[in-house]
Scaffold this motif. Structure first.
Motif, mmCIF file in Angstrom:
data_model
loop_
_atom_site.group_PDB
_atom_site.id
_atom_site.type_symbol
_atom_site.label_atom_id
_atom_site.label_comp_id
_atom_site.label_asym_id
_atom_site.label_seq_id
_atom_site.Cartn_x
_atom_site.Cartn_y
_atom_site.Cartn_z
ATOM 1 N N PRO A 190 0.806 -1.230 0.000
ATOM 2 C CA PRO A 190 0.000 0.000 0.000
ATOM 3 C C PRO A 190 0.840 1.282 0.000
ATOM 4 O O PRO A 190 0.375 2.323 -0.466
ATOM 5 C CB PRO A 190 -0.825 -0.119 1.283
ATOM 6 C CG PRO A 190 -0.931 -1.592 1.524
ATOM 7 C CD PRO A 190 0.380 -2.170 1.054
ATOM 8 N N ALA A 191 2.074 1.207 0.496
ATOM 9 C CA ALA A 191 2.935 2.388 0.517
ATOM 10 C C ALA A 191 3.369 2.817 -0.878
ATOM 11 O O ALA A 191 3.926 3.912 -1.038
ATOM 12 C CB ALA A 191 4.174 2.124 1.377
ATOM 13 N N PHE A 192 3.116 1.984 -1.885
ATOM 14 C CA PHE A 192 3.512 2.295 -3.252
ATOM 15 C C PHE A 192 2.300 2.545 -4.153
ATOM 16 O O PHE A 192 2.433 2.565 -5.377
ATOM 17 C CB PHE A 192 4.396 1.175 -3.821
ATOM 18 C CG PHE A 192 5.767 1.173 -3.218
ATOM 19 C CD1 PHE A 192 6.832 1.760 -3.881
ATOM 20 C CD2 PHE A 192 5.989 0.617 -1.963
ATOM 21 C CE1 PHE A 192 8.097 1.773 -3.318
ATOM 22 C CE2 PHE A 192 7.252 0.630 -1.391
ATOM 23 C CZ PHE A 192 8.313 1.216 -2.068
ATOM 24 N N ARG A 193 1.158 2.768 -3.552
ATOM 25 C CA ARG A 193 -0.005 3.177 -4.336
ATOM 26 C C ARG A 193 0.104 4.675 -4.670
ATOM 27 O O ARG A 193 0.856 5.413 -4.019
ATOM 28 C CB ARG A 193 -1.287 2.869 -3.575
ATOM 29 C CG ARG A 193 -1.530 1.375 -3.440
ATOM 30 C CD ARG A 193 -2.935 1.057 -2.996
ATOM 31 N NE ARG A 193 -3.146 -0.381 -2.911
ATOM 32 C CZ ARG A 193 -4.333 -0.949 -2.754
ATOM 33 N NH1 ARG A 193 -5.424 -0.197 -2.681
ATOM 34 N NH2 ARG A 193 -4.438 -2.261 -2.682
ATOM 35 N N PRO A 194 -0.640 5.122 -5.662
ATOM 36 C CA PRO A 194 -0.451 6.503 -6.148
ATOM 37 C C PRO A 194 -0.560 7.576 -5.072
ATOM 38 O O PRO A 194 0.267 8.495 -5.021
ATOM 39 C CB PRO A 194 -1.541 6.645 -7.206
ATOM 40 C CG PRO A 194 -1.735 5.254 -7.728
ATOM 41 C CD PRO A 194 -1.552 4.358 -6.542
ATOM 42 N N PHE B 32 2.395 10.063 -3.847
ATOM 43 C CA PHE B 32 2.150 11.507 -3.933
ATOM 44 C C PHE B 32 2.573 12.185 -2.629
ATOM 45 O O PHE B 32 3.277 13.216 -2.644
ATOM 46 C CB PHE B 32 0.660 11.715 -4.217
ATOM 47 C CG PHE B 32 0.209 13.137 -4.414
ATOM 48 C CD1 PHE B 32 -0.048 13.620 -5.683
ATOM 49 C CD2 PHE B 32 -0.009 13.983 -3.322
ATOM 50 C CE1 PHE B 32 -0.505 14.922 -5.875
ATOM 51 C CE2 PHE B 32 -0.451 15.280 -3.494
ATOM 52 C CZ PHE B 32 -0.699 15.756 -4.779
ATOM 53 N N GLU B 33 2.150 11.621 -1.519
ATOM 54 C CA GLU B 33 2.492 12.198 -0.220
ATOM 55 C C GLU B 33 3.968 11.998 0.114
ATOM 56 O O GLU B 33 4.617 12.912 0.650
ATOM 57 C CB GLU B 33 1.590 11.583 0.849
ATOM 58 C CG GLU B 33 0.125 11.961 0.670
ATOM 59 C CD GLU B 33 -0.843 11.063 1.428
ATOM 60 O OE1 GLU B 33 -0.359 10.129 2.123
ATOM 61 O OE2 GLU B 33 -2.066 11.273 1.327
ATOM 62 N N ARG B 34 4.507 10.841 -0.216
ATOM 63 C CA ARG B 34 5.926 10.574 0.045
ATOM 64 C C ARG B 34 6.811 11.541 -0.742
ATOM 65 O O ARG B 34 7.863 11.978 -0.236
ATOM 66 C CB ARG B 34 6.252 9.132 -0.340
ATOM 67 C CG ARG B 34 7.724 8.759 -0.263
ATOM 68 C CD ARG B 34 7.908 7.305 -0.629
ATOM 69 N NE ARG B 34 9.294 6.941 -0.838
ATOM 70 C CZ ARG B 34 9.699 5.742 -1.233
ATOM 71 N NH1 ARG B 34 8.823 4.771 -1.424
ATOM 72 N NH2 ARG B 34 10.983 5.489 -1.414
ATOM 73 N N PHE B 35 6.410 11.885 -1.958
ATOM 74 C CA PHE B 35 7.202 12.783 -2.796
ATOM 75 C C PHE B 35 7.056 14.248 -2.396
ATOM 76 O O PHE B 35 7.659 15.123 -3.008
ATOM 77 C CB PHE B 35 6.796 12.635 -4.265
ATOM 78 C CG PHE B 35 7.099 11.293 -4.872
ATOM 79 C CD1 PHE B 35 8.050 10.446 -4.328
ATOM 80 C CD2 PHE B 35 6.419 10.883 -6.014
ATOM 81 C CE1 PHE B 35 8.326 9.210 -4.901
ATOM 82 C CE2 PHE B 35 6.694 9.645 -6.597
ATOM 83 C CZ PHE B 35 7.646 8.805 -6.039
ATOM 84 N N GLY C 69 -4.887 15.189 -0.881
ATOM 85 C CA GLY C 69 -3.971 15.496 -1.977
ATOM 86 C C GLY C 69 -4.624 16.395 -3.010
ATOM 87 O O GLY C 69 -5.777 16.182 -3.404
ATOM 88 N N ARG C 70 -3.890 17.401 -3.467
ATOM 89 C CA ARG C 70 -4.456 18.385 -4.399
ATOM 90 C C ARG C 70 -4.054 18.037 -5.827
ATOM 91 O O ARG C 70 -2.901 18.202 -6.224
ATOM 92 C CB ARG C 70 -4.003 19.791 -4.042
ATOM 93 C CG ARG C 70 -4.726 20.878 -4.844
ATOM 94 C CD ARG C 70 -4.308 22.259 -4.417
ATOM 95 N NE ARG C 70 -4.941 23.266 -5.248
ATOM 96 C CZ ARG C 70 -4.555 24.538 -5.311
ATOM 97 N NH1 ARG C 70 -3.536 24.947 -4.565
ATOM 98 N NH2 ARG C 70 -5.175 25.394 -6.100
ATOM 99 N N VAL C 71 -5.021 17.542 -6.598
ATOM 100 C CA VAL C 71 -4.830 17.208 -8.008
ATOM 101 C C VAL C 71 -5.827 18.042 -8.799
ATOM 102 O O VAL C 71 -7.039 17.911 -8.615
ATOM 103 C CB VAL C 71 -5.069 15.706 -8.279
ATOM 104 C CG1 VAL C 71 -4.841 15.390 -9.762
ATOM 105 C CG2 VAL C 71 -4.158 14.851 -7.405
#
Length: 481
Positions: free
Chosen positions: A161-165, A169-172, A200-202
């Motif tokens: 789950p830590a590699f879901r979009p 996004f938050e990790r980056f 998250g703001r998209v």
């Protein structure tokens, strides 16, 4: 990371990202660059223009496999492989006719690994190595012998789950990212993101090319669909403009702060209403000469500038690309297959009609991009250094490289300064490369600023302010984010 049984650790080449990569070799300037970079490297990412898929963030589903994530969406990658004789079919790129292509992602990955040496010295190599090391924790170099090691490691992590979009996004540390959609898009994925409650703001951006280019594929059919989605009669020029205004409003509701225009040339026009009606009546027939198509695109740009003053959308112009230069590739695979080639640019005469009407109006922000570097010092910097409405976009596409970024600063700064530019944008479909691209830009801007400080052209305290502006503040301000 444990190597496969048939690989001995002593035979593996290490993958290490040098902390001083891209910095000057001269010790005092390198120290300056380090100090500047240390203050901006961890700033949040403003990604104001790009082409990531909003469905990734709407569904937040796992990425399917390493090839689908890192090879097949990235034309930087497969255009290089194609240039060396690797067929797109063998990379799993789907053909329009539904014919058989490679459907085993591991085989696609192995083929990529066998040819990874082709990327030596390219920006893609820097971006990909960053992704391999920083995102997936790989410690050995990608090559044929390590292809399966890479595939297994990445494939395993994509199920975490830590590699879901959304998690990435938050990790980056992405503060906001803009995708790009066309006027016929119903924006359902942006609605889903908004309704999900995720923080998250998209946001989207309005790219109307499908209904502004009479030479584009399906233009007449697109006009019919445009009328339907906008609920507007586009049978005449005024109705056509109202449809754009309605769609722009719909995009603004989904967070859009900008529009984007990918015209062949930076040509604008300012025709009378009578002439606009006559020209539009002709292009609606689908039987348009090249000159008429160019004039229509030119008039549309001026209308879009007028609309931007009314609704506040920042306007971006990305001209000067011969799209789909390879006709056989276009027929088999469609557009965006790495066959887009830069053309010479011209702005001074082309933009004159638009600037005569709106160039002095500070309510308009028109960001100009180019692939023709000869226009930086000769045209773009003098224009943006004068007109309140104009800004210069960063080194773009083929010039999104350390050398391209250096040439950009060298040619633009002396006339336009830093504050008539808009920081950096990554303009990519390759989601995982976004932090790598921003890191390269931040490093190269710090290298340029360190040189100015070392040459006593800029005090170091001011260089720190500029470094932050280039990494974060200018993009956030210019794009109203």
């Amino acid at each position: 990371m444990r190597p496969p049984k048939n690989l001995h650790p002593q035979n593996l080449h290490p993958l290490r990202l040098h902390p001083d990569r891209l910095f000057p070799a001269e010790p005092s300037q390198r120290a300056l660059a380090r100090r500047l970079y240390d203050e901006v490297k961890d700033l949040p990412i403003i990604s104001p223009h790009g082409h990531t898929d909003p469905q990734w963030f709407a569904d937040n589903a796992p990425f399917s496999d390493p090839a689908a994530l890192l090879i097949q969406p990235d034309h930087y990658v497969f255009r290089m492989l194609y240039s060396q004789g690797v067929r797109l079919e063998d990379l799993g790129i789907p053909a329009l006719d539904g014919s058989t292509v490679e459907n085993d992602p591991r085989k696609v990955w192995r083929r990529f690994a066998e040819h990874y040496h082709l990327f030596r010295g390219t920006p893609s190599r820097m971006w990909l190595d960053w992704v391999f090391a920083e995102v997936f924790g790989l410690e050995v170099r990608l090559e044929a012998a390590t292809a399966d090691l890479y595939y297994d490691r990445i494939d395993m992590l994509l199920r975490d789950p830590a590699f879901r979009p959304r998690a990435l996004f938050e990790r980056f540390k992405i503060e906001v990212i803009a995708t790009t959609e066309g006027p016929l898009d119903d924006l359902r994925h942006h609605k889903a993101i908004r309704d999900s409650g995720w923080a998250g703001r998209v946001v989207t951006a309005y790219r109307p090319d499908a209904v502004t280019d009479p030479e584009g594929v399906g233009f007449v059919d697109n006009l019919r669909a445009f009328a339907e989605i906008a609920d507007e009669d586009v049978g005449d020029w005024r109705g056509y403009l109202r449809a754009h205004e309605k769609r722009r409003d719909a995009f603004r509701e989904m967070g859009a702060t900008s529009s984007d225009h990918g015209h062949l040339r930076a040509t604008t026009a300012d025709l009378s209403i009578v002439d606009c009606e006559a020209l539009y009546a002709q292009v609606r027939t689908g039987k348009t000469s090249a000159a008429e198509a160019d004039l229509f695109r030119a008039q549309v740009l001026t209308e879009m500038a007028r609309m931007s003053i009314d609704d506040g959308l920042v306007m971006q112009l990305h001209p000067g690309v011969y799209r789909s230069h390879n006709p056989s590739l276009l027929a088999r695979f469609g557009a965006n297959m790495g066959a887009d080639i830069p053309l010479p640019g011209e702005f001074v005469h082309g933009l004159r009609p638009l600037l005569d009407r709106f160039g002095n109006d500070p309510r308009l922000t028109l960001i100009l991009f180019t692939l023709d570097e000869t226009t930086y010092a000769r045209e773009l910097a003098p224009l943006a250094g004068h007109y309140p409405a104009l800004k210069i976009g960063p080194a773009w596409w083929f010039n999104d490289s350390p050398e391209g970024m250096r040439r950009f600063r060298e040619q633009v700064t002396e006339t336009a300064g830093f504050y008539n530019t808009v920081g950096f944008n990554d303009d990519t479909r390759a989601f995982l490369s976004i932090p790598a691209r921003h890191d390269v830009a931040r490093r190269m801007d710090c290298v340029w600023l360190a040189q100015l400080v070392a040459e006593h052209r800029l005090p170091e305290d001011e260089a720190h302010e500029v470094a932050r502006a280039l990494a974060y503040d200018l993009a956030k301000s210019a794009y109203k984010l």
